[in-house]
Enzyme design. Structure first.
Site, PDB file in Angstrom:
ATOM      1  N   GLU A 185      50.906  46.785  -3.039  1.00  0.00           N
ATOM      2  CA  GLU A 185      49.531  46.578  -3.408  1.00  0.00           C
ATOM      3  C   GLU A 185      49.061  45.157  -3.107  1.00  0.00           C
ATOM      4  O   GLU A 185      47.949  44.951  -2.652  1.00  0.00           O
ATOM      5  CB  GLU A 185      49.387  46.870  -4.888  1.00  0.00           C
ATOM      6  CG  GLU A 185      47.955  47.144  -5.245  1.00  0.00           C
ATOM      7  CD  GLU A 185      47.797  47.259  -6.736  1.00  0.00           C
ATOM      8  OE1 GLU A 185      48.801  47.558  -7.422  1.00  0.00           O
ATOM      9  OE2 GLU A 185      46.691  47.025  -7.201  1.00  0.00           O
ATOM     10  N   ASP A 186      49.915  44.182  -3.377  1.00  0.00           N
ATOM     11  CA  ASP A 186      49.437  42.805  -3.334  1.00  0.00           C
ATOM     12  C   ASP A 186      49.849  42.018  -2.097  1.00  0.00           C
ATOM     13  O   ASP A 186      49.395  40.899  -1.905  1.00  0.00           O
ATOM     14  CB  ASP A 186      49.986  42.020  -4.546  1.00  0.00           C
ATOM     15  CG  ASP A 186      49.545  42.636  -5.863  1.00  0.00           C
ATOM     16  OD1 ASP A 186      48.573  43.409  -5.832  1.00  0.00           O
ATOM     17  OD2 ASP A 186      50.170  42.353  -6.887  1.00  0.00           O
TER      18      ASP A 186
END
Ligand code: MN
Length: 744
Positions: free
Chosen positions: A93-94
């Site tokens: 996600e990051d």
């Protein structure tokens, strides 16, 4: 913390390494060489991927996934697969790492778990409604339980470090934790998680009370320890005599549960005596568990007098979340009530770690597999195609999938387990959906009962059927399980579809005559205009003659082979359409003297808004606007029964709304009138008062009498709350009337 804030890279590196060592020490399961290598690789990947990120507190970000992995190992007892997935849970996600990278390095299984975690997170970040989020949580739960267990660890670590978040975010996270994660932890038997979730959210929401109780617990600690020793001492000799290893200790209650007790019992802290329980944990072989637990019970109750009503045997029949234990309350020194919990090491581990420990002992307990059964019912609801996320959440909450169960029997003596609160009709649907559909009457313990009868433990239930029987809307009020509700709903839907078909054809003919090109588009316009949820509902209303075709075309005409709204709205009585909603007639309405509102300070005409039928707002009521997903803005009253739920879960969809007073607007308001029925004059009295004296129009009027008492529901057209309040007062003054209330 100081070393972090200096931003010294070398210090930070040390900090990260120290955290990783702590993780390795926390792993209890034996690791193969491959496992060790893979954990190391995952750690390195996480360190590298998150190297540019920091948490709100200023710490290097990677400390978070390492801490989550440590919780998984230490507090849930999860193995290498979950630890690797936990280390990687935020990278997709990051950071630049992709799912493909993970799959290549760690294989399909771990990639799947990380994917599940990423999806859960994105649901959360997009601030999607909690109902959606919750459905996602459960879908991943049935796929691989580890996803949810890791998510719990993630949530727990975020809560433990929540201090650096702004207050409003803390409150939101606390609300979400109470709403989803705490009940889920309960259902999964993660007792320690549940307790900590509750304690931390209390600390956020009620900081003063939290700290006060914490302080008092600390102050009374010595006295408590002395008391516990006094209680335990006389037991030791006999316990030793059993010849098996055991532990006995006092266990303090959580701050939240003390607070709960203060509130529910309305007593001060000083008057709560059960601030702790005594726990005896025996280390015995599986086939001797029950025997030794009862022996310990007998030892305790030989010394301290038991209170027989407080004996709970969850060893013979465990709780639905898998909890096994023998509980009793005895009278200890100084006449105080003391709870004693007796269990084995295996039971203790399951009690603290629930689901996670459950796998370890699979097949040891002779009980039916409680989690499998629960997962089956979760799957069943998830697979129901007719339920959207919000409905699903409703099913879930009312369906008591989180709650305890009730054990009942078929006429042949087979045990059927249903959620607590289940009714006789739920039982019928549980046997088979056909038995449910055609159920005509039900007897419990040889006595006929209403279909909505709430089942008790031990009831023997017999269902009679007839193939001509069909479910109706009222049945929805007589069931409590999601399964039965979904079945009834889908049967009703079919029924409505069949009935609506006739209306649909009539409408089709009419539009063809008018030379309208697109039938679908035209129907869509009508659905929107009259505020129906779907075309099916529109057809059904036409079938039921709640709305006639000529009535529809008072509002529409043809222009260039398209359907258009009449430009000038005729000045006449508002059209009122009544629609069946869960067995009760609710009024949908299109008001012609168009009410005006300011929405978020702007003229409401810029938005499309309609009035919610759950609370029927009237000009002058305190209102708010709610942005629905498919029907524009809906105006609700602040005290609408649905308002709390909407505000708690969809806060970002709420808009401010204020009235721009319009004198000729008219609104439907429903009023309930009760009183003494002293003869046939009541109806006349009421209608006379309303129409002749107050000059108000009555939209509908129903009245029921019973042994001299009557209850009536009148729906009135009023132009504002002053008029409504005047009407209520005036009706209250009638001799035969005892109460008049606006229906919420
Ligand atoms: Mn995370």
């Amino acid at each position: 913390m100081a070393e972090v804030l200096t931003g010294n890279r070398a210090d930070e590196k040390l900090l990260i390494q120290r955290a990783y060592k702590k993780l390795l020490r926390a792993i209890k399961s034996p690791l193969s060489k491959d496992d060790k290598q893979n954990i190391r690789k995952a750690y390195e990947m996480a360190v590298h991927a998150h190297s540019q990120q920091r948490r709100k507190s200023g710490e290097p970000y990677v400390l978070h996934p390492i801490a989550v992995a440590t919780i998984c190992a230490e507090e849930i007892g999860l193995g290498p697969t979950a630890i690797i997935a936990a280390l990687l849970h935020d990278v997709v996600e990051d950071t630049d790492v992709t799912l493909m990278d993970i799959q290549r390095m760690f294989g399909e299984r771990i990639a799947k778990i990380v994917d599940g975690l990423t999806k859960l997170d994105s649901a959360y970040n997009m601030e999607s409604p909690q109902a959606e989020n919750f459905k996602k949580v459960l879908s991943t739960l049935v796929e691989d339980v580890r996803v949810v267990l890791i998510k719990m660890a993630d949530r727990l670590h975020n809560l433990r470090t929540i201090g650096s978040m702004p207050q409003h975010k803390q409150l939101k996270i606390a609300a979400e934790t109470n709403y989803i994660y705490e009940p889920l932890a309960h259902r999964l038997g993660l007792y320690n998680f549940k307790t900590e979730f509750l304690d931390i959210s209390m600390k956020i929401k009620e900081p003063e009370h939290y700290h006060e109780i914490a302080r008092k617990l600390q102050e009374t600690k010595r006295e408590r320890t002395r008391y516990i020793n006094e209680f335990i001492r006389p037991l030791l000799e006999a316990l030793d005599g059993m010849g098996v290893p055991y532990r006995i200790f006092g266990r303090p209650k959580s701050i939240f549960s003390i607070w709960n007790k203060i509130l529910s019992k309305r007593v001060p802290f000083e008057e709560i005596y059960d601030l702790f329980a005594i726990r005896i944990v025996l280390d015995v072989p599986p086939d001797k568990e029950k025997l030794f637990c009862w022996q310990a019970y007998s030892i305790v109750t030989d010394v301290h007098k038991p209170i027989p009503e407080r004996l709970k045997d969850w060893i013979t029949v465990p709780k639905s979340n898998g909890y096994e234990s023998l509980h009793t309350t005895v009278i200890g020194p100084k006449g105080r009530f003391v709870e004693v919990q007796i269990r084995t090491e295996r039971m203790d581990e399951i009690a603290e770690r629930g689901f996670a420990a459950h796998w370890k002992y699979k097949g040891v307990s002779k009980q039916p597999d409680v989690y499998e059964r629960w997962l089956d019912s979760v799957r069943e609801i998830l697979e129901d195609p007719t339920s959207d996320a919000v409905q699903f959440l409703g099913d879930f909450k009312s369906n008591n999938l989180f709650n305890e169960e009730v054990y009942v029997y078929t006429p042949k003596g087979d045990m059927v387990i249903l959620p607590k609160g289940a009714t006789a009709l739920d039982f019928a649907f549980n046997i088979h959906s056909d038995v449910g559909y055609h159920c005509t009457s039900i007897s419990v313990n040889s006595k006929l009962v209403p279909m909505g009868y709430k089942l008790d433990n031990g009831d023997q239930v017999k269902v009679l059927t007839n193939k001509n029987q069909k479910p109706n809307e009222e049945w929805l009020t007589m069931v409590s399980t999601g399964k039965a509700r979904a079945k009834i709903r889908s049967a009703m839907k079919d029924e409505r579809k069949i009935k609506g078909q006739i209306a649909r054809e009539a409408l089709e003919r009419k539009l063809k005559n008018m030379k309208i090109v697109s039938f679908e588009l035209a129907v869509e316009q009508m659905v929107k205009f009259f505020g129906f949820a779907s075309p099916t509902d529109l057809y059904y209303a036409i079938f039921m003659e709640e709305l006639t075709i000529p009535e529809i075309f008072k509002h529409f005409r043809e222009e260039e082979r398209k359907l258009v709204l009449q430009v000038k709205e005729p000045v006449e009585e508002p059209v009122s359409v009544s629609v069946e909603v869960a067995g009760r007639k609710a009024l949908r309405r299109k008001v012609l003297g168009k009410p005006r509102l300011l929405i978020n300070g702007e003229p409401g005409e810029r938005f499309e808004f309609t009035f919610a039928t759950c609370c029927n707002p009237v000009q002058g009521d305190q209102v708010f606007a709610y942005l629905t997903s498919n029907a524009g803005l809906k105006i609700h009253r602040i005290n609408c029964p649905n308002a709390t739920n909407l505000m708690a879960n969809y806060g970002y969809r709420i808009m401010k709304a204020e009235w721009i007073i319009t004198p000729n607007a008219s609104f439907v308001a429903e009023v309930k009138i009760t009183g003494i029925d002293n003869g046939p004059g009541v109806i006349e009295q009421l209608t006379h008062r309303i129409s002749s004296m107050l000059g108000l129009n009555i939209r509908s009027f129903s009245i029921e009498g019973n042994e001299g008492y009557f209850e009536g529901i009148v729906s009135l057209l009023v132009s504002n709350t002053d008029q409504l309040n005047l009407a209520i007062k005036s009706l209250q003054n009638l001799q035969s009337v005892s109460s008049v209330t606006r229906i919420e």
